[in-house]
Scaffold this motif. Structure first.
Motif, PDB file in Angstrom:
ATOM      1  N   SER A   1       0.852  -1.194   0.000  1.00 54.00           N
ATOM      2  CA  SER A   1       0.000   0.000   0.000  1.00 54.00           C
ATOM      3  C   SER A   1       0.881   1.235   0.000  1.00 54.00           C
ATOM      4  CB  SER A   1      -0.902   0.027   1.243  1.00 54.00           C
ATOM      5  OG  SER A   1      -1.763  -1.081   1.279  1.00 54.00           O
ATOM      6  N   CYS A   2       0.398   2.274  -0.649  1.00 56.35           N
ATOM      7  CA  CYS A   2       1.088   3.558  -0.664  1.00 56.35           C
ATOM      8  C   CYS A   2       0.054   4.634  -0.394  1.00 56.35           C
ATOM      9  CB  CYS A   2       1.756   3.787  -2.011  1.00 56.35           C
ATOM     10  SG  CYS A   2       2.536   5.401  -2.187  1.00 56.35           S
ATOM     11  N   LYS A   3       0.164   5.269   0.757  1.00 55.16           N
ATOM     12  CA  LYS A   3      -0.820   6.283   1.150  1.00 55.16           C
ATOM     13  C   LYS A   3      -0.194   7.654   1.070  1.00 55.16           C
ATOM     14  CE  LYS A   3      -4.308   7.709   4.218  1.00 55.16           C
ATOM     15  NZ  LYS A   3      -5.004   8.545   3.235  1.00 55.16           N
TER      16      LYS A   3
ATOM     17  N   ARG B   1      -5.926   1.830  -7.490  1.00 54.06           N
ATOM     18  CA  ARG B   1      -5.911   3.013  -6.633  1.00 54.06           C
ATOM     19  C   ARG B   1      -7.302   3.304  -6.114  1.00 54.06           C
ATOM     20  NH1 ARG B   1      -3.448   7.686 -10.153  1.00 54.06           N
ATOM     21  NH2 ARG B   1      -3.909   8.995  -8.343  1.00 54.06           N
TER      22      ARG B   1
ATOM     23  N   LYS C   1      -9.323   7.502  -0.845  1.00 53.83           N
ATOM     24  CA  LYS C   1      -8.433   7.240   0.287  1.00 53.83           C
ATOM     25  C   LYS C   1      -7.007   7.675   0.006  1.00 53.83           C
ATOM     26  CE  LYS C   1     -11.058   3.266   2.016  1.00 53.83           C
ATOM     27  NZ  LYS C   1     -11.015   1.813   2.367  1.00 53.83           N
ATOM     28  N   ASP C   2      -6.773   8.240  -1.179  1.00 53.94           N
ATOM     29  CA  ASP C   2      -5.411   8.635  -1.574  1.00 53.94           C
ATOM     30  C   ASP C   2      -4.428   7.488  -1.367  1.00 53.94           C
ATOM     31  OD1 ASP C   2      -5.854  12.020  -0.391  1.00 53.94           O
ATOM     32  OD2 ASP C   2      -5.944  11.242  -2.433  1.00 53.94           O
ATOM     33  N   THR C   3      -4.825   6.321  -1.804  1.00 51.92           N
ATOM     34  CA  THR C   3      -4.013   5.120  -1.601  1.00 51.92           C
ATOM     35  C   THR C   3      -3.918   4.335  -2.897  1.00 51.92           C
ATOM     36  OG1 THR C   3      -4.689   4.987   0.713  1.00 51.92           O
ATOM     37  CG2 THR C   3      -3.737   3.002  -0.258  1.00 51.92           C
TER      38      THR C   3
ATOM     39  N   TYR D   1      -2.433   0.571  -4.404  1.00 55.59           N
ATOM     40  CA  TYR D   1      -2.113  -0.782  -3.964  1.00 55.59           C
ATOM     41  C   TYR D   1      -1.344  -1.511  -5.065  1.00 55.59           C
ATOM     42  CZ  TYR D   1      -5.905   0.362  -0.774  1.00 55.59           C
ATOM     43  OH  TYR D   1      -6.706   0.987   0.150  1.00 55.59           O
TER      44      TYR D   1
ATOM     45  N   CYS E   1       7.233   3.491  -3.487  1.00 56.69           N
ATOM     46  CA  CYS E   1       6.166   4.125  -4.241  1.00 56.69           C
ATOM     47  C   CYS E   1       6.610   5.518  -4.660  1.00 56.69           C
ATOM     48  CB  CYS E   1       4.847   4.166  -3.471  1.00 56.69           C
ATOM     49  SG  CYS E   1       4.848   5.134  -1.976  1.00 56.69           S
TER      50      CYS E   1
END
Length: 116
Positions: A20-22, A70, A74-76, A78, A94
């Motif tokens: 995950s990249c938030k 994406r 959630k501005d995330t 995957y 990321c």
């Protein structure tokens, strides 16, 4: 934009992981977001990216095994990694920008180790 990567770990060959990249500080809006990786002793290489529109592109060596997605609310972003191989072992980063040619923001890495 600050990017926080998570989800790395140790997995056996053939196994799966989801990274995950938030984003925080500023939304992902308009950015292409993706993943690079760097194995020990090797240069950093592009893995996958997803545009704001949702279109995706992959490095040849992960096509059919990895899926990027994406959640803009959630501005995330995957990265679902299946059928992992020992050669997938690397630190995964990321990034956001005009990937893969230009990176405006990097996240910290998350280590993926594929080993029996």
């Amino acid at each position: 934009v600050q990017l926080q990567a998570s989800g790395g770990g140790l997995v056996q060959p053939g196994g799966s992981l989801r990274l995950s990249c938030k984003a925080s500080g500023r939304a992902f809006s308009g950015y292409t977001v993706g993943w690079f990786r760097q194995a020990p002793g090797k240069e950093r290489e592009f893995v996958a990216a997803i545009r704001w529109s949702g279109s995706t592109y992959y490095a040849w060596f992960v096509k059919g095994r990895f899926t990027i997605s994406r959640d803009n609310a959630k501005d995330t972003v995957y990265l679902q990694m299946n059928s992992l191989k020992p050669e997938d072992t690397a630190v995964y980063y990321c990034a956001a920008g005009s990937l893969p040619e230009a990176v405006d923001y990097w996240g910290q890495g998350t280590l993926v180790t594929v080993s029996s």
